[in-house]
Design an enzyme around this catalytic site. Sequence first.
Site, PDB file in Angstrom:
ATOM      1  N   CYS A 258       0.810  -1.218   0.000  1.00 33.71           N
ATOM      2  CA  CYS A 258       0.000   0.000   0.000  1.00 33.71           C
ATOM      3  C   CYS A 258       0.838   1.259   0.000  1.00 33.71           C
ATOM      4  O   CYS A 258       0.320   2.348  -0.265  1.00 33.71           O
ATOM      5  CB  CYS A 258      -0.944  -0.034   1.194  1.00 33.71           C
ATOM      6  SG  CYS A 258      -2.204  -1.321   1.065  1.00 33.71           S
ATOM      7  N   ASN A 390      -1.246  -2.419  -7.167  1.00 32.83           N
ATOM      8  CA  ASN A 390      -1.070  -3.256  -5.977  1.00 32.83           C
ATOM      9  C   ASN A 390      -2.418  -3.534  -5.338  1.00 32.83           C
ATOM     10  O   ASN A 390      -2.977  -2.673  -4.691  1.00 32.83           O
ATOM     11  CB  ASN A 390      -0.153  -2.567  -4.962  1.00 32.83           C
ATOM     12  CG  ASN A 390      -0.178  -3.295  -3.625  1.00 32.83           C
ATOM     13  OD1 ASN A 390       0.357  -4.382  -3.494  1.00 32.83           O
ATOM     14  ND2 ASN A 390      -0.834  -2.702  -2.626  1.00 32.83           N
ATOM     15  N   GLU A 391      -2.921  -4.692  -5.551  1.00 35.37           N
ATOM     16  CA  GLU A 391      -4.159  -5.223  -4.954  1.00 35.37           C
ATOM     17  C   GLU A 391      -5.308  -4.224  -4.895  1.00 35.37           C
ATOM     18  O   GLU A 391      -6.120  -4.231  -3.959  1.00 35.37           O
ATOM     19  CB  GLU A 391      -3.890  -5.837  -3.575  1.00 35.37           C
ATOM     20  CG  GLU A 391      -3.498  -4.917  -2.464  1.00 35.37           C
ATOM     21  CD  GLU A 391      -3.430  -5.615  -1.105  1.00 35.37           C
ATOM     22  OE1 GLU A 391      -3.767  -4.964  -0.095  1.00 35.37           O
ATOM     23  OE2 GLU A 391      -3.042  -6.797  -1.045  1.00 35.37           O
TER      24      GLU A 391
END
Length: 670
Positions: A258, A390-391
Site C-alpha cells: 500500500c 497493488n491489490e
Amino acid sequence: MMKRQFLLAVMMTAALGMSAQKAMNPPAGGKAISDELIGIFFEDISSAADGGLYAELVQNGSFEFSPAERDGWGPGTAWKAIRPGHSLGYMVPRMDNGLNQNNPTYMRLHIERVKEYYDYKGWKGFGLQNDGFDGFSVKAGAKYDFSAFFRNVDNDTKQVRVVLVEPQMGWGKDPKLLAEATIDITNKAWKKYEAVLTPSEESKKAVLQILVLNQGEMDIDMVSLMPEDTYKGHGMRKDLAQALADLHPKFMRFPGGCVVHGGGDGFWDTYRWKTTVGPKEQRRGLKNTWGYHQSMGLGYYEYFQFCEDLNMEPLPILPCGVSCQGTNGGWGMRDQAQDVVPMSEMDEWVNEALDLIEWANGDVNTKWGKVRAEAGHPRPFGLKYLGIGNEERISPEFIERFKYMYERITKAHPEIVIVGTAGPGSHPGNRDFEAGWKLADDLGMPILDEHYYEPRDYFLKSRQYDKYPRDRKTKVYLGEYAAKDKKLIDALAEGLYLLHVERNGDVVAMTSYAPLFARKNATNWNPDLIYFDNERPFLTCSYYIQQMFGQSSGNYFYGDCVTFEGDAAGVQQPVENSAYGQSVVLNTKTRQLFVKICNASADGKKATIDLSRFKGMKKMMTKTVLSGQANDENNFETQPISPKSETIKTQKKMKLDLAPYSFVMLQVAL
C-alpha cells in the site's frame, strides 16, 4: 504483436526452467517448474527502512517530520536542545531559503552564551541532540561518517563540536565521551561538512550531539551519521541484509504494498520513484502509509543496487492511477468509489513507467540512463519485471487505467514482463479475483499477483493451485501471503503449502512471504518474517521454512519419489486436508537434488524415498531438520527453533521417520 509474444515466450520459458540445460539432462518423470519461486517482498512497514535495513542512525535528520504525518510531530521530533555549561540559546524551525524545494525545513540555532558558567569539565556550547531510533548502537573502533549542511548566518566563523556520547544518569553527571570531531563553519551559503567519528568503546545507548561553540546564528539541515561498515558498502545494515541474503531469494518486490499508491491519504501521498534516485539531500521525504516518515534514504537507486548485491531480479511496483482501497476509510467498503486519476492525465503515469525502464536499462546517453550513471552506476541494472498496481479493487475505473498503461508500456518495451494484480483476497469466487483473472486472460498478461493472509488451517488444508487451468498463458505470482500467527505450526503450514506450490510450479512462477521486517516497539502488522532491534535480527520459524525453500530452488519437480506409510498407491502428497507432504526438486544448473518432507501433524510418520533415477549422486548428503512443539515460537526473549544439519550417507532407497511437527530437507550433489 508477434514479436512481443515471441519475446515473452522466451522469457517465461527461461523462468520455468525449460531452456536448454547445459549442465545435465533431467531424468524421466519430472516436470519443468519455475526456478524463481522464492523471492522477498520489501515494504516500508513497521520501520523496515529508516531505523531498519537502511543503516542511517539519525532520525529526522532533514527536520521534515510534520503533524500531517502524526499528531504531535514536527521539525524537532527526535531532537532536543542541549546547553552544557549553562550555555544559552534557542532553536527555531524555518522554511525560508531552505536547502531545496524537496527539503525546505531546516533549524536555525541562536547561540547567546557559550562561556562556562561554572566548572563543567570543558563541556559547553549550545546545540542539538539526536537520540536516533531508541538510541545509537555503536561499536568500539568502528568508523561512523557524520555529515550535515551548515550555513553561517553572520560573519563570524562558527566552531562546531560533534560528539557521540553516552548519557549518564543523575544531576550534574558528565556524559561519557565516545567520539568527537570539530568543524569550522565559514560559508554563508549552504555547504556540506563531513567528519569521521570513531568510538573508543562500545555503547548500546549512545546519542549524537552537535554543539556550537561561538555566539551568533547558524542554520543546519540534512544531518546524517552512517556506519562505514555496511553491506557491500552500499548503506544497508549488515546483519539485516545478511539475513535476507541467507534466504537465497531470486527476486525482490518493492517498495510496497500500500506504500505504492498513497495508502489511506490520497494521491498527494503517492510514492514517486523519481524523487528517490538523486543525491540524498534532494530527495523528497514522504508520509508513510503506516503512520511515520520515509526519508527516502532507501530509494529506488538503493533498491536496485541491493537487488544486484544479492543477485535478485528487481520487481518494482508502480501505481496505475487508482487509489489504494483503504483511502478515506475504504477498508471493508467494497463498493465505495475509488479515487482515480482523470484519463486525460494518465500519460503522466505511463511516462513514469517508461522513464523508470529507461533509468534502469538505458544507455548513459539517454536522459534517465544518465541520471543513473551520475548516481554511480553507469552499467544498466537489467530490469526484466515491472508490476503495475497493488491489490486495488478491480473496478471498471481500474480496468480502464490498467489497460491504458499496459498497452502503451508493452508496445514501447515488449521485452518487459508486466505483473498485474488480482486484488485483495485472491481466492476463486472473490469478485476482484475473478475480474482480475478475466482482465489477465483478455490481455494475455504474463504474470498476475495474488495476495492472501489466512489462518493456518487454510494453508494446512487448501490446495488452491491444483485447480488452476494448465493451459493458461498467465502465470501466478503469490506476492503476499502468510499464516496469521508465528508459531512453529504456522510455519509448517506455510511449508506444506509451498510443497503444493512447487508441485504446481508450472502454474506458479514466483512467491514472497509478507511482511518482511518489523522493528521492536514499532510494529504495524503481525506476523512478520524477521523482527529486529538495534542489536540483532530475530528470526521466526517461518523464516527458516523460507530459507530452506530458497536454498533448494530448482527447475524440475518429481512427485513420485516419496511415499508415506498408509497412503494409497499413486497418491502424491500433499493433497487437500492432509497435514503432511513432500516434494523432490532437481536443479540441473547446479546439479543439486533436494528432497523436502513436511509433517505438520501431532503423530509421527514414516516415509520411503526412492532416488534410483538420479545417477551420479555423491556418497554423502546433507540432512536438515526443523522441529519442535506445535506452539513453539521464536521471539525477543527466546529462540528455541532453528534448523539442525548433519551429513549422512547417501542411499538410493531409504526409510525416514518423521517426528511430529517437523520439516526435513535432504540435499545431495550429482
